[in-house]
Design a protein around this motif. Structure first.
Motif, mmCIF file in Angstrom:
data_model
loop_
_atom_site.group_PDB
_atom_site.id
_atom_site.type_symbol
_atom_site.label_atom_id
_atom_site.label_comp_id
_atom_site.label_asym_id
_atom_site.label_seq_id
_atom_site.Cartn_x
_atom_site.Cartn_y
_atom_site.Cartn_z
ATOM 1 N N ALA A 15 0.825 -1.212 0.000
ATOM 2 C CA ALA A 15 0.000 0.000 0.000
ATOM 3 C C ALA A 15 0.859 1.262 0.000
ATOM 4 C CB ALA A 15 -0.929 -0.013 1.209
ATOM 5 N N GLY A 16 2.044 1.176 0.592
ATOM 6 C CA GLY A 16 2.914 2.337 0.684
ATOM 7 C C GLY A 16 3.626 2.684 -0.610
ATOM 8 N N ILE A 17 3.820 1.704 -1.495
ATOM 9 C CA ILE A 17 4.551 1.981 -2.729
ATOM 10 C C ILE A 17 3.665 1.976 -3.967
ATOM 11 C CG2 ILE A 17 6.617 0.937 -1.726
ATOM 12 C CD1 ILE A 17 6.232 -1.366 -3.803
ATOM 13 N N ARG A 18 2.460 1.416 -3.856
ATOM 14 C CA ARG A 18 1.608 1.259 -5.044
ATOM 15 C C ARG A 18 1.294 2.610 -5.690
ATOM 16 N NH1 ARG A 18 -3.780 0.975 -6.587
ATOM 17 N NH2 ARG A 18 -4.308 -0.738 -8.022
ATOM 18 N N GLY A 39 2.018 6.544 -14.959
ATOM 19 C CA GLY A 39 0.796 7.040 -15.566
ATOM 20 C C GLY A 39 -0.237 5.937 -15.727
ATOM 21 N N TYR A 40 -0.210 4.959 -14.818
ATOM 22 C CA TYR A 40 -1.076 3.795 -14.901
ATOM 23 C C TYR A 40 -2.395 4.046 -14.147
ATOM 24 C CZ TYR A 40 1.886 0.338 -17.259
ATOM 25 O OH TYR A 40 2.582 -0.382 -18.202
ATOM 26 N N GLU A 80 -3.682 -4.036 -3.015
ATOM 27 C CA GLU A 80 -2.827 -5.090 -3.558
ATOM 28 C C GLU A 80 -3.207 -5.483 -4.986
ATOM 29 O OE1 GLU A 80 -2.531 -8.382 -0.911
ATOM 30 O OE2 GLU A 80 -1.931 -7.163 0.797
ATOM 31 N N ASP A 81 -4.131 -4.733 -5.610
ATOM 32 C CA ASP A 81 -4.552 -5.055 -6.970
ATOM 33 C C ASP A 81 -3.528 -4.570 -7.995
ATOM 34 O OD1 ASP A 81 -6.910 -6.356 -6.344
ATOM 35 O OD2 ASP A 81 -8.036 -4.496 -6.208
ATOM 36 N N TRP A 106 2.155 -5.789 -10.954
ATOM 37 C CA TRP A 106 1.501 -6.270 -9.744
ATOM 38 C C TRP A 106 2.537 -6.384 -8.636
ATOM 39 C CZ3 TRP A 106 2.322 -11.205 -7.435
ATOM 40 C CH2 TRP A 106 3.129 -12.081 -8.178
ATOM 41 N N PHE A 107 2.056 -6.556 -7.414
ATOM 42 C CA PHE A 107 2.916 -6.473 -6.240
ATOM 43 C C PHE A 107 2.844 -7.783 -5.455
ATOM 44 C CE2 PHE A 107 1.437 -2.351 -7.499
ATOM 45 C CZ PHE A 107 2.599 -1.593 -7.517
#
Length: 230
Positions: free
Chosen positions: A125-128, A136-137, A147-148, A161-162
């Motif tokens: 959540a901190g890097i998404r 630009g996504y 987490e999507d 994705w992560f």
């Protein structure tokens, strides 16, 4: 009534007409002799899909081939309507004296495939948000949770994705590629990578994915839809 299909249902419904199920899409290619012929096939496919074209069909037009991708944008998944459209497109291509193909086999340039980039993270959540902004996504249709995956809103770049880490791993790369290939292409691709100097790190979750690495330990996964649902 349009219904979302399981991975197995989608795969089996179109496999015999040269399409393959890849990452929630149906994909095929048609070899052509010119850009004009490719553009003509694209126009024909739009006509065949009719009012469903905008909500389901994506086309990559090149001088040597056309790549067709089908997915319900509303559901972000393959539906019964996508299967119907795939069969229509294949029939139309056949009438033109051409063929829809997944390009399986050693003689083909490569199979149809899709590429994803996976980023290992302790705090997804901190890097998404950073990756969403810098690329630009956008959020995938129907998604947007912490987490999507993130997707290119114009459909040109690979999805990102992560992968949740349980501890820091500074000794290895933390970004790797996932190459989603047809289920009947995967073993050949893995064998080719090993023959080219790579090594098989793990096959414990095959055929969902094989983990491979180059000689310096940089990892990549060859993935298929199999082993993920019934």
């Amino acid at each position: 009534m349009e219904q979302v299909l399981s991975r197995r249902e989608a795969s089996e419904a179109v496999q015999d007409v040269g399409w393959r199920f890849l990452l929630g899409t149906l994909r095929t290619s048609v070899v052509v002799g010119s850009l004009g012929q490719a553009a003509g096939l694209a126009v024909e496919a739009v006509g065949v899909c009719g009012d469903d074209a905008d909500g389901h069909l994506r086309v990559d037009v090149r001088p040597d081939r056309v790549v067709f991708t089908l997915q319900s944008l509303e559901h972000a998944a393959v539906t019964s309507r996508d299967v119907e459209l795939a069969l229509r497109i294949s029939a139309d291509v056949d009438e033109a004296g051409l063929v829809t193909t997944a390009d399986i086999g050693a003689g083909a340039p490569r199979s149809v495939q899709l590429l994803e980039i996976a980023i290992d993270a302790l705090d997804i959540a901190g890097i998404r948000g950073f990756w969403k902004a810098v690329l630009g996504y956008a959020d995938e249709a129907g998604a947007g949770g912490p987490e999507d995956p993130l997707v290119d809103p114009v459909g040109q770049g690979p999805a990102v994705w992560f992968q949740q880490m349980d501890r820091a791993r500074p000794q290895r790369n933390r970004i790797h590629f996932d190459i989603s290939v047809p289920h009947d292409e995967a073993v050949r691709r893995v064998e080719a990578a090993v023959a080219a100097g790579g090594r098989l790190v793990s096959a414990t979750r095959a055929p969902a994915f094989w983990v491979l690495a180059d000689r310096e330990g940089n990892e990549a996964c060859v993935t298929t839809w199999q082993g993920r649902d019934g």
